[in-house]
Structure formats: structure tokens, C-alpha cells
Design a protein around this motif. Structure first.
Motif, short mmCIF file in Angstrom:
data_model
loop_
_atom_site.label_atom_id
_atom_site.label_comp_id
_atom_site.label_asym_id
_atom_site.label_seq_id
_atom_site.Cartn_x
_atom_site.Cartn_y
_atom_site.Cartn_z
N THR A 84 0.88 -1.06 -0.09
CA THR A 84 -0.19 0.08 0.19
C THR A 84 0.84 1.36 0.01
O THR A 84 0.64 2.28 -0.80
N ILE A 85 1.82 1.29 0.85
CA ILE A 85 3.00 2.30 0.79
C ILE A 85 3.47 2.59 -0.28
O ILE A 85 3.43 3.70 -1.01
N MET A 86 4.03 1.70 -1.07
CA MET A 86 4.62 1.79 -2.57
C MET A 86 3.65 2.14 -3.55
O MET A 86 4.02 2.99 -4.11
N ALA A 87 2.54 1.67 -3.47
CA ALA A 87 1.33 2.03 -4.32
C ALA A 87 1.18 3.56 -4.17
O ALA A 87 0.93 4.32 -5.23
N VAL A 88 1.05 4.20 -2.99
CA VAL A 88 0.54 5.53 -2.61
C VAL A 88 1.73 6.30 -3.06
O VAL A 88 1.68 7.46 -3.91
N VAL A 89 3.05 5.96 -3.08
CA VAL A 89 4.23 6.65 -3.29
C VAL A 89 4.07 6.57 -4.97
O VAL A 89 4.59 7.81 -5.40
N LEU A 90 3.90 5.63 -5.54
CA LEU A 90 3.93 5.69 -7.07
C LEU A 90 3.00 6.68 -7.60
O LEU A 90 3.11 7.43 -8.43
N TRP A 91 1.63 6.64 -6.98
CA TRP A 91 0.60 7.34 -7.40
C TRP A 91 0.94 8.92 -7.15
O TRP A 91 0.73 9.94 -7.86
N GLY A 92 1.49 9.17 -6.05
CA GLY A 92 2.14 10.46 -5.73
C GLY A 92 3.10 10.98 -6.58
O GLY A 92 2.94 11.93 -7.29
N TYR A 93 3.93 10.26 -7.23
CA TYR A 93 4.98 10.56 -8.05
C TYR A 93 4.13 10.74 -9.29
O TYR A 93 4.82 11.64 -10.23
N CYS A 94 3.57 9.96 -10.02
CA CYS A 94 2.85 10.21 -11.10
C CYS A 94 1.99 11.20 -11.06
O CYS A 94 1.95 12.11 -12.17
N LEU A 95 1.32 11.59 -10.19
CA LEU A 95 0.39 12.92 -9.98
C LEU A 95 1.38 14.12 -10.28
O LEU A 95 1.31 14.95 -10.86
N TRP A 96 2.55 14.00 -9.53
CA TRP A 96 3.54 15.25 -9.30
C TRP A 96 4.12 15.37 -10.86
O TRP A 96 4.30 16.43 -11.58
#
Length: 64
Positions: free
Chosen positions: A12-24
Motif C-alpha cells: 500500500t505504501i509503495m502504491a501511494v508513493v508511485l501514485w504521488g510521483y505520477c501525479l507530481w
């Protein structure tokens, strides 16, 4: 915490970090490049968002 309970947490943490990077990264993309985004790419984004939103409502399909 044991290894069984930390596995889903790490995913879950890795998915949220990836999602945040993609959004940025998306917010920093020039408008010209966004306008030239292919139809297939747009459909893939919509399908991922719709599928991710529907999954909690529908639940996991059971195998027979």
C-alpha cells in the motif's frame, strides 16, 4: 508486527508513493504534451481509474 501483516502495508505504501510521483509528474507536463496524449492512453487511464473505483464496491471475484 509480523511479516504477514506488514506485507500488505508495504504494498500500500509503495502504491501511494508511485501514485504521488505520477501525479507530481503529470502536473509538471507541458500542456502541449497533454493535448497530444493518444486516445489509447486516455482510455487506459480512464479504465484504471474506473476499475480502481469499482473494485471496493464489487469486491473480489470468487473462483469456482
Amino acid at each position: 508486527m509480523d511479516a504477514i501483516s506488514t506485507g500488505p502495508l508495504m504494498v500500500t505504501i509503495m502504491a501511494v508513493v508511485l501514485w504521488g510521483y505520477c501525479l507530481w509528474d503529470f502536473t509538471r507536463t507541458p500542456e502541449r504534451d497533454i493535448r497530444t496524449f493518444t486516445l489509447t492512453g486516455r482510455m487506459a487511464v480512464v479504465a484504471n481509474v474506473a476499475g480502481g473505483s469499482a473494485r471496493p464496491e464489487v469486491g473480489r471475484l470468487e473462483r469456482s
